[in-house]
Write a protein that holds these residues in place. Structure first.
Motif, mmCIF file in Angstrom:
data_model
loop_
_atom_site.group_PDB
_atom_site.id
_atom_site.type_symbol
_atom_site.label_atom_id
_atom_site.label_comp_id
_atom_site.label_asym_id
_atom_site.label_seq_id
_atom_site.Cartn_x
_atom_site.Cartn_y
_atom_site.Cartn_z
ATOM 1 N N GLU A 163 28.034 -5.269 0.279
ATOM 2 C CA GLU A 163 27.554 -6.478 0.962
ATOM 3 C C GLU A 163 26.041 -6.435 1.161
ATOM 4 N N ILE A 164 25.514 -5.278 1.532
ATOM 5 C CA ILE A 164 24.069 -5.159 1.744
ATOM 6 C C ILE A 164 23.314 -5.313 0.426
ATOM 7 N N LEU A 165 23.836 -4.719 -0.634
ATOM 8 C CA LEU A 165 23.193 -4.870 -1.948
ATOM 9 C C LEU A 165 23.200 -6.326 -2.394
ATOM 10 N N ALA A 166 24.291 -7.022 -2.119
ATOM 11 C CA ALA A 166 24.365 -8.444 -2.474
ATOM 12 C C ALA A 166 23.317 -9.242 -1.706
ATOM 13 N N LEU A 167 23.069 -8.880 -0.452
ATOM 14 C CA LEU A 167 22.045 -9.558 0.340
ATOM 15 C C LEU A 167 20.648 -9.315 -0.232
ATOM 16 N N ILE A 168 20.378 -8.079 -0.645
ATOM 17 C CA ILE A 168 19.071 -7.766 -1.232
ATOM 18 C C ILE A 168 18.866 -8.556 -2.523
ATOM 19 N N LYS A 169 19.903 -8.577 -3.348
ATOM 20 C CA LYS A 169 19.833 -9.321 -4.608
ATOM 21 C C LYS A 169 19.609 -10.808 -4.349
ATOM 22 N N GLN A 170 20.303 -11.338 -3.367
ATOM 23 C CA GLN A 170 20.160 -12.760 -3.019
ATOM 24 C C GLN A 170 18.769 -13.039 -2.446
ATOM 25 N N PHE A 171 18.261 -12.133 -1.631
ATOM 26 C CA PHE A 171 16.950 -12.333 -1.002
ATOM 27 C C PHE A 171 15.855 -12.427 -2.060
ATOM 28 N N TYR A 172 15.915 -11.556 -3.056
ATOM 29 C CA TYR A 172 14.888 -11.551 -4.109
ATOM 30 C C TYR A 172 15.233 -12.462 -5.271
ATOM 31 N N ASP A 173 16.453 -12.985 -5.265
ATOM 32 C CA ASP A 173 16.893 -13.943 -6.287
ATOM 33 C C ASP A 173 16.699 -13.401 -7.700
ATOM 34 N N GLN A 174 17.068 -12.146 -7.896
ATOM 35 C CA GLN A 174 16.991 -11.549 -9.224
ATOM 36 C C GLN A 174 17.817 -10.262 -9.236
ATOM 37 N N PRO A 175 18.249 -9.823 -10.427
ATOM 38 C CA PRO A 175 19.068 -8.608 -10.506
ATOM 39 C C PRO A 175 18.277 -7.378 -10.061
ATOM 40 N N LEU A 176 18.995 -6.381 -9.577
ATOM 41 C CA LEU A 176 18.378 -5.112 -9.222
ATOM 42 C C LEU A 176 18.443 -4.155 -10.410
ATOM 43 N N ASP A 177 17.448 -3.292 -10.519
ATOM 44 C CA ASP A 177 17.413 -2.330 -11.619
ATOM 45 C C ASP A 177 18.342 -1.163 -11.290
ATOM 46 N N THR A 178 19.597 -1.296 -11.680
ATOM 47 C CA THR A 178 20.615 -0.311 -11.311
ATOM 48 C C THR A 178 20.474 1.017 -12.053
ATOM 49 N N ASP A 179 19.585 1.074 -13.057
ATOM 50 C CA ASP A 179 19.387 2.322 -13.795
ATOM 51 C C ASP A 179 18.226 3.147 -13.248
ATOM 52 N N SER A 180 17.528 2.630 -12.267
ATOM 53 C CA SER A 180 16.338 3.322 -11.768
ATOM 54 C C SER A 180 16.696 4.386 -10.741
ATOM 55 N N ASP A 181 15.791 5.366 -10.601
ATOM 56 C CA ASP A 181 15.970 6.398 -9.578
ATOM 57 C C ASP A 181 15.891 5.790 -8.183
ATOM 58 N N ASP A 182 15.036 4.774 -8.016
ATOM 59 C CA ASP A 182 14.909 4.142 -6.706
ATOM 60 C C ASP A 182 16.197 3.428 -6.292
ATOM 61 N N TYR A 183 16.921 2.894 -7.248
ATOM 62 C CA TYR A 183 18.214 2.272 -6.937
ATOM 63 C C TYR A 183 19.193 3.331 -6.460
ATOM 64 N N ARG A 184 19.207 4.469 -7.150
ATOM 65 C CA ARG A 184 20.124 5.544 -6.765
ATOM 66 C C ARG A 184 19.758 6.088 -5.375
ATOM 67 N N ARG A 185 18.455 6.179 -5.093
ATOM 68 C CA ARG A 185 18.040 6.631 -3.755
ATOM 69 C C ARG A 185 18.471 5.623 -2.694
ATOM 70 N N LEU A 186 18.354 4.342 -3.009
ATOM 71 C CA LEU A 186 18.779 3.304 -2.071
ATOM 72 C C LEU A 186 20.281 3.406 -1.809
ATOM 73 N N ILE A 187 21.062 3.631 -2.861
ATOM 74 C CA ILE A 187 22.510 3.748 -2.716
ATOM 75 C C ILE A 187 22.857 4.912 -1.784
ATOM 76 N N ILE A 188 22.219 6.055 -2.001
ATOM 77 C CA ILE A 188 22.490 7.228 -1.157
ATOM 78 C C ILE A 188 22.134 6.924 0.297
ATOM 79 N N HIS A 189 20.971 6.295 0.511
ATOM 80 C CA HIS A 189 20.568 5.949 1.877
ATOM 81 C C HIS A 189 21.584 4.998 2.508
ATOM 82 N N LEU A 190 22.007 3.990 1.748
ATOM 83 C CA LEU A 190 22.946 3.008 2.290
ATOM 84 C C LEU A 190 24.309 3.637 2.586
#
Length: 280
Positions: free
Chosen positions: A182-209
Motif C-alpha cells: 500500500e505504501i509503495l502504491a502511494l509513492i508511485k501514485q504521488f510521483y505518477d510514474q513507475p518505480l525503478d524496482t531493479d535499483s539498489d535504492d528500491y531494495r533499500r526502501l523495501i527493507i526499510h518499509l
C-alpha cells in the motif's frame, strides 16, 4: 534413541537426552517398526523439537492423520528450505508447512486454486525466499506429480519468511506485506510514474518499509526515536517529504495512527534516494 510412537512410515516420535519428545522424519523410518525399538539410520533424517506442548501435539496429530507420502513431501520441502537459507528456519515451520501443504494438495485433487492477490508483491519483497519456494513447488511437481499452481509459491514464501521471524505469526507477515504494498502504491501514485524496482535504492526502501511496517503493526512507539531529522530533510528534499507526509496522512486515516516526525524523516530519505534515479 528409541521409538516412542509411530506416526506413519516416514515419521516417529522419540525423546532427546533431556527426555523431551522429538519428531523424527525420514524415508521409511517407521516402516514395519514397533515402539521400543532402536531407531535405524535412514537417509536425510530430520529432527524437529517443538518447545510448545500444544504445537507439538498438533504436529503429531497432523502427521498421524495424513498419508505417509505427505510427510515425506514435508520432509523434502523443509530440506530444500534449510539448504536455501543462511540460517535454519524456526522449528515451527514443520507445523505450519505440514498443514499448508496438506490443504494445498487437497485443493489440487479437488481442482481448486486459491488466488494469491499479493503474489507480485511477495516475489518483489522476498526474492530469495520466493526462489526457494519455487524450488519446493517444482520439486513436488516433478518428483510427486502433484501440480501445485504458481500461487502456492507465494504462500510457501510467506511461511519461509515467517520462519525467519520466529516471534511473528503468518497473519502478521501477510499484514506487513500488504502494508508495504500500500505504501509503495502511494509513492508511485504521488510521483505518477513507475518505480525503478531493479535499483539498489528500491531494495533499500523495501527493507526499510518491512521493518517499519512490522513496528507499525506491532504498535511500537515511534516517538521513542531519539534523532529527529525531519527539519533537515524537509528543507533538502521537499517533494520526498511531502510524499512521506501523504503516507503519514494515509496511515492516520486508515490505521488511526501517526508515524511521528522522526520516522517521517527517515522515510523521506529513502524516497528521495529512489526518486533521484536517472530515469525519474
Amino acid at each position: 534413541m528409541r521409538i516412542v510412537k509411530i506416526l506413519n512410515n516416514n515419521a516417529v516420535i522419540s525423546r532427546d537426552a533431556s527426555g523431551s519428545a522429538i519428531v523424527l522424519m525420514g524415508t521409511g523410518i517407521g516402516f514395519q517398526r514397533k515402539p521400543g525399538q532402536a531407531i535405524q539410520p535412514v537417509q536425510n533424517l530430520q529432527t524437529f523439537v517443538l518447545s510448545d506442548p500444544e504445537e507439538s501435539a498438533t504436529l503429531i496429530e497432523l502427521l498421524r492423520s495424513f498419508p505417509p507420502e505427505e510427510s515425506e513431501i514435508v520432509r523434502e520441502s523443509i530440506a530444500i528450505i534449510k539448504e536455501g537459507l543462511a540460517k535454519p528456519p524456526a522449528p515451527t515451520i514443520v507445523l505450519t508447512l505440514t498443514d499448508h501443504l496438506h490443504q494445498a494438495i487437497a485443493r489440487v485433487k479437488n481442482g481448486e486454486v486459491l488466488p494469491n492477490p499479493l503474489q507480485p508483491q511477495i516475489q518483489s519483497f522476498y526474492g530469495p525466499e520466493f526462489a526457494i519456494a519455487k524450488r519446493v513447488v517444482n520439486h513436488i511437481r516433478t518428483k510427486h506429480g502433484i501440480a501445485l499452481p504458481n500461487e502456492e509459491i507465494g504462500y510457501i514464501t510467506l511461511h519461509i519468511v515467517n520462519s525467519e521471524n520466529n516471534r511473528t505469526t503468518l497473519q502478521e507477515t501477510v499484514a506487513v506485506t500488504s502494508l508495504v504494498a500500500e505504501i509503495l502504491a502511494l509513492i508511485k501514485q504521488f510521483y505518477d510514474q513507475p518505480l525503478d524496482t531493479d535499483s539498489d535504492d528500491y531494495r533499500r526502501l523495501i527493507i526499510h518499509l518491512q521493518f517499519f511496517a512490522r513496528r507499525f503493526i506491532e504498535q511500537q512507539d515511534f516517538t521513542a526515536t531519539t534523532v529527529d531529522i525531519s527539519e533537515l530533510v524537509r528543507a533538502k528534499f521537499p517533494e520526498a517529504y511531502a510524499c512521506a507526509t501523504a503516507i503519514d496522512a494515509f496511515l492516520q486515516q486508515k490505521k488511526r495512527r501517526a508515524i511521528g516526525e522522526a520516522e517521517k524523516g527517515y522515510l523521506t530519505i529513502h524516497i528521495a534516494r529512489l526518486t533521484a534515479q536517472p530515469n525519474h
